[in-house]
Motif scaffolding. Structure first.
Motif, PDB file in Angstrom:
ATOM      1  N   GLY A   1      -9.423   2.467  -3.311  1.00  0.00           N
ATOM      2  CA  GLY A   1      -9.083   0.618  -2.671  1.00  0.00           C
ATOM      3  C   GLY A   1      -7.704   0.721  -2.573  1.00  0.00           C
ATOM      4  N   ASP A   2      -7.424   2.031  -2.933  1.00  0.00           N
ATOM      5  CA  ASP A   2      -5.280   2.297  -2.783  1.00  0.00           C
ATOM      6  C   ASP A   2      -5.488   0.451  -3.121  1.00  0.00           C
ATOM      7  N   ASN A   3      -5.902   0.071  -4.132  1.00  0.00           N
ATOM      8  CA  ASN A   3      -5.379  -1.152  -5.000  1.00  0.00           C
ATOM      9  C   ASN A   3      -5.613  -2.586  -4.192  1.00  0.00           C
ATOM     10  N   ASP A   4      -6.408  -3.103  -3.163  1.00  0.00           N
ATOM     11  CA  ASP A   4      -6.954  -3.767  -2.133  1.00  0.00           C
ATOM     12  C   ASP A   4      -7.742  -4.439  -3.393  1.00  0.00           C
TER      13      ASP A   4
ATOM     14  N   GLU B   1     -12.014   3.658  -9.824  1.00  0.00           N
ATOM     15  CA  GLU B   1     -12.195   3.089  -8.632  1.00  0.00           C
ATOM     16  C   GLU B   1     -10.934   2.796  -7.759  1.00  0.00           C
ATOM     17  N   GLU B   2      -9.770   2.313  -7.657  1.00  0.00           N
ATOM     18  CA  GLU B   2      -8.544   2.639  -6.350  1.00  0.00           C
ATOM     19  C   GLU B   2      -8.229   4.319  -6.267  1.00  0.00           C
ATOM     20  N   LEU B   3      -8.497   5.232  -7.063  1.00  0.00           N
ATOM     21  CA  LEU B   3      -8.304   6.375  -6.713  1.00  0.00           C
ATOM     22  C   LEU B   3      -9.391   7.283  -5.613  1.00  0.00           C
ATOM     23  N   ARG B   4     -10.557   6.468  -5.298  1.00  0.00           N
ATOM     24  CA  ARG B   4     -11.201   6.923  -4.930  1.00  0.00           C
ATOM     25  C   ARG B   4     -11.407   5.935  -4.411  1.00  0.00           C
TER      26      ARG B   4
ATOM     27  N   GLY C   1       0.820  -1.031   0.072  1.00  0.00           N
ATOM     28  CA  GLY C   1       0.129  -0.397  -0.114  1.00  0.00           C
ATOM     29  C   GLY C   1       0.601   1.099  -0.100  1.00  0.00           C
ATOM     30  N   SER C   2       0.028   2.471  -0.450  1.00  0.00           N
ATOM     31  CA  SER C   2       1.075   3.861   0.134  1.00  0.00           C
ATOM     32  C   SER C   2       1.447   3.759   0.665  1.00  0.00           C
ATOM     33  N   ALA C   3       1.065   3.497   2.216  1.00  0.00           N
ATOM     34  CA  ALA C   3       0.864   4.023   3.168  1.00  0.00           C
ATOM     35  C   ALA C   3       2.491   3.876   3.704  1.00  0.00           C
TER      36      ALA C   3
ATOM     37  N   GLY D   1     -11.372   7.529   3.956  1.00  0.00           N
ATOM     38  CA  GLY D   1     -11.829   6.345   3.398  1.00  0.00           C
ATOM     39  C   GLY D   1     -11.477   5.375   2.901  1.00  0.00           C
ATOM     40  N   ARG D   2     -10.128   5.431   2.473  1.00  0.00           N
ATOM     41  CA  ARG D   2      -9.598   4.719   0.921  1.00  0.00           C
ATOM     42  C   ARG D   2      -8.834   3.479   1.677  1.00  0.00           C
ATOM     43  N   GLY D   3      -8.868   2.620   0.435  1.00  0.00           N
ATOM     44  CA  GLY D   3      -7.536   1.285   1.230  1.00  0.00           C
ATOM     45  C   GLY D   3      -8.083   0.734   3.415  1.00  0.00           C
TER      46      GLY D   3
ATOM     47  N   VAL E   1       1.031  -6.518  -6.921  1.00  0.00           N
ATOM     48  CA  VAL E   1       0.629  -4.798  -7.043  1.00  0.00           C
ATOM     49  C   VAL E   1       1.106  -3.666  -6.027  1.00  0.00           C
ATOM     50  N   SER E   2       1.292  -2.510  -6.609  1.00  0.00           N
ATOM     51  CA  SER E   2       1.699  -1.723  -6.250  1.00  0.00           C
ATOM     52  C   SER E   2       1.372  -0.367  -6.247  1.00  0.00           C
ATOM     53  N   SER E   3       0.506   0.243  -4.950  1.00  0.00           N
ATOM     54  CA  SER E   3      -0.047   1.881  -4.879  1.00  0.00           C
ATOM     55  C   SER E   3       1.616   2.331  -5.371  1.00  0.00           C
ATOM     56  N   GLY E   4       1.652   4.068  -4.799  1.00  0.00           N
ATOM     57  CA  GLY E   4       2.172   4.603  -4.313  1.00  0.00           C
ATOM     58  C   GLY E   4       3.120   5.379  -5.671  1.00  0.00           C
ATOM     59  N   ALA E   5       1.764   5.137  -6.521  1.00  0.00           N
ATOM     60  CA  ALA E   5       1.920   6.253  -7.667  1.00  0.00           C
ATOM     61  C   ALA E   5       1.733   7.938  -7.785  1.00  0.00           C
ATOM     62  N   VAL E   6       0.110   8.308  -6.932  1.00  0.00           N
ATOM     63  CA  VAL E   6      -0.336   8.926  -6.630  1.00  0.00           C
ATOM     64  C   VAL E   6       1.402   9.820  -5.430  1.00  0.00           C
ATOM     65  N   ALA E   7       0.974   8.898  -4.554  1.00  0.00           N
ATOM     66  CA  ALA E   7       1.969   9.076  -3.650  1.00  0.00           C
ATOM     67  C   ALA E   7       3.649  10.182  -3.895  1.00  0.00           C
TER      68      ALA E   7
ATOM     69  N   VAL F   1       1.764  -4.979 -10.960  1.00  0.00           N
ATOM     70  CA  VAL F   1       0.867  -4.553 -11.265  1.00  0.00           C
ATOM     71  C   VAL F   1      -0.080  -3.239 -10.734  1.00  0.00           C
ATOM     72  N   ASN F   2      -0.302  -1.872 -11.596  1.00  0.00           N
ATOM     73  CA  ASN F   2      -0.958  -0.784 -10.922  1.00  0.00           C
ATOM     74  C   ASN F   2      -2.000  -1.117 -11.186  1.00  0.00           C
ATOM     75  N   GLU F   3      -3.095   0.099 -10.970  1.00  0.00           N
ATOM     76  CA  GLU F   3      -4.269   0.390 -11.325  1.00  0.00           C
ATOM     77  C   GLU F   3      -3.899   0.773 -13.329  1.00  0.00           C
ATOM     78  N   ASN F   4      -4.742   0.910 -13.995  1.00  0.00           N
ATOM     79  CA  ASN F   4      -4.194   2.569 -14.937  1.00  0.00           C
ATOM     80  C   ASN F   4      -4.362   3.363 -14.794  1.00  0.00           C
ATOM     81  N   ASP F   5      -4.377   3.988 -13.570  1.00  0.00           N
ATOM     82  CA  ASP F   5      -5.376   5.476 -12.920  1.00  0.00           C
ATOM     83  C   ASP F   5      -5.644   6.797 -13.899  1.00  0.00           C
ATOM     84  N   THR F   6      -5.229   6.395 -15.428  1.00  0.00           N
ATOM     85  CA  THR F   6      -4.774   7.491 -16.025  1.00  0.00           C
ATOM     86  C   THR F   6      -6.525   7.287 -16.713  1.00  0.00           C
TER      87      THR F   6
HETATM   88  N1  GLU Z   1      -2.971   3.508  -7.482  1.00  0.00           N
HETATM   89  C1  GLU Z   1      -3.071   4.223  -7.299  1.00  0.00           C
HETATM   90  C2  GLU Z   1      -1.782   4.723  -6.473  1.00  0.00           C
HETATM   91  O1  GLU Z   1      -0.233   4.120  -7.363  1.00  0.00           O
HETATM   92  C3  GLU Z   1      -3.282   4.388  -6.105  1.00  0.00           C
HETATM   93  C4  GLU Z   1      -3.650   4.390  -4.285  1.00  0.00           C
HETATM   94  C5  GLU Z   1      -3.912   6.343  -4.127  1.00  0.00           C
HETATM   95  O2  GLU Z   1      -5.188   6.503  -4.439  1.00  0.00           O
HETATM   96  O3  GLU Z   1      -3.527   6.762  -3.574  1.00  0.00           O
HETATM   97  O4  GLU Z   1      -1.067   5.235  -6.507  1.00  0.00           O
END
Ligand code: GLU
Length: 373
Positions: free
Chosen positions: A153-156, A148-151, A18-20, A215-217, A54-60, A139-144
């Motif tokens: 899930g944080d990819n869970d 869903e995950e941005l809103r 997860g991003s955190a 409320g995400r993730g 499966v890795s988040s962290g792109a936004v961060a 793997v990450n969500e194709n946020d472009t």
């Molecule tokens: N797919 C997003 C990411 O990798 C989800 C995390 C988020 O919402 O901050 O950053």
């Protein structure tokens, strides 16, 4: 029933970070931590476990690169930040895996990719190929294009859908908490860590509460993700990524975090999953040899064993397989549609390209997508 002592023998993992865990308070990617996880994953890959990360962290990471302290509210900005940050994310993983002499691969997916039947098969073939090569896809969500995950899930959820896709034995959700507690540990000092529970235990959602920031993730999403993963018979461990050699210890069967146990084994889960697919009126009549290898050796169905193709159906639909007397032998998800199968039936896989001009999978029905009747 799944238990901790079965974990050392598991052979296919999905690890979600997860991003955190990946980024420390706007400081950018926690590279040292990331390298220790990758090292543990590399050990596991070398011991012949197939592994999807499966890795988040792109936004961060995007926020850090753009010098933004607060997470923007608007989705399009989050999407743009994810696009920027994803560059750093894959670069960090690529560097870390390369230190161990391993390739990695970037796979960006949306939830639709995993529910649309043709895209589902395509995504699975690609992932299966990478896993067969000993490569761990990142793997990450194709946020472009998806949010869903941005809103929420944080990819869970994405990680659970990927676990279904590759039929993982184990899904590990690494987070910033020790696991699931029976009460909110921030508000209640007596809160106890739940060591293990059945994923369908109705108490779980009650104790999981709402998510953390925005409320995400939160734990609720994680418990839901575990329930989703259980559809393919996948067990889930929720644990803190900060622990010392956490993946190695979970892999050894140590009682870390919370283990959520699927209510049914992979076979029963697969039957239910197949039942949820579009069923066609189509059927394949198999010769005696094909019936025997399906029944006795649990193998995949190849075109060479098909005598007749009945009905009209598309790639990704469920068809019935019968013996020459019409008795049902199996049911499964076809990799080729009926018009293609009419042309390749009875023929070896090596002839597909000549006949069709291309070749998808070698199998007409992969054994993982087949249930014997
Ligand atoms: N797919 C997003 C990411 O990798 C989800 C995390 C988020 O919402 O901050 O950053």
């Amino acid at each position: 029933m799944f238990s901790r002592d079965k974990i050392p023998a598991t052979r296919r993992w999905v690890v979600k970070i997860g991003s955190a865990m990946l980024t420390g308070n706007g400081q950018g990617l926690a590279r040292e931590r990331l390298t220790t996880w990758v090292d543990q994953m590399a050990d596991r890959l070398e011991a012949d476990t197939e592994l999807v990360l499966v890795s988040s962290g792109a936004v961060a990471e995007g926020m850090c690169r753009r010098g933004k302290r607060a997470r923007p509210d608007s989705l399009h900005e989050l999407q743009a930040l994810a696009a920027i940050g994803q560059m750093g994310l894959v670069r960090a993983y690529e560097d870390a895996f390369a230190r161990r002499g391993l390739h990695t691969a970037q796979v960006l997916l949306t939830h639709e990719d995993l529910t649309d039947r043709t895209r589902y098969l395509n995504a699975r073939s690609t992932l299966r190929t990478l896993l067969g090569w000993g490569v761990a896809p990142v793997v990450n969500e194709n946020d472009t294009v998806a949010t869903e995950e941005l809103r929420f899930g944080d990819n869970d959820t994405l990680a659970a859908l990927v676990a279904n896709l590759v039929e993982a034995d184990l899904l590990i959700l690494l987070t910033d908490q020790e696991g699931l507690y029976d009460a909110d540990p921030r508000a209640n000092p007596d809160a106890k860590l739940i060591g293990e529970a059945r994923v369908d235990d109705p108490l779980l959602l009650q104790v999981a509460g709402e998510g953390g920031a925005l409320g995400r993730g939160g734990m609720r999403t994680k418990v839901r993700a575990a329930a989703l993963a259980a559809r393919s018979g996948t067990a889930t461990v929720i644990a803190s990524g900060a622990g010392e050699r956490v993946l190695e210890r979970i892999g050894a069967g140590e009682a870390l975090g919370t283990l959520l146990i699927p209510a049914q084994g992979p076979l029963a889960a697969r039957k239910r999953w197949l039942a949820g697919h579009v069923s066609s009126q189509g059927s394949l009549v198999l010769d005696a040899g094909a019936v025997r290898v399906l029944r006795e050796q649990g193998r995949s169905l190849l075109a060479v064993g098909i005598r007749e193709v009945r009905g009209l159906f598309a790639r990704g639909e469920v068809v019935t397989c019968t013996d020459e007397k019409g008795a049902e032998v199996a049911r499964g998800l076809v990799n080729y549609g009926s018009t293609e199968l009419v042309r390749i039936k009875g023929r070896p896989t090596s002839a597909f390209t000549e006949i069709l001009g291309y070749r998808d999978e070698d199998e007409v029905i992969h054994r993982d997508n087949l249930v014997l009747i």
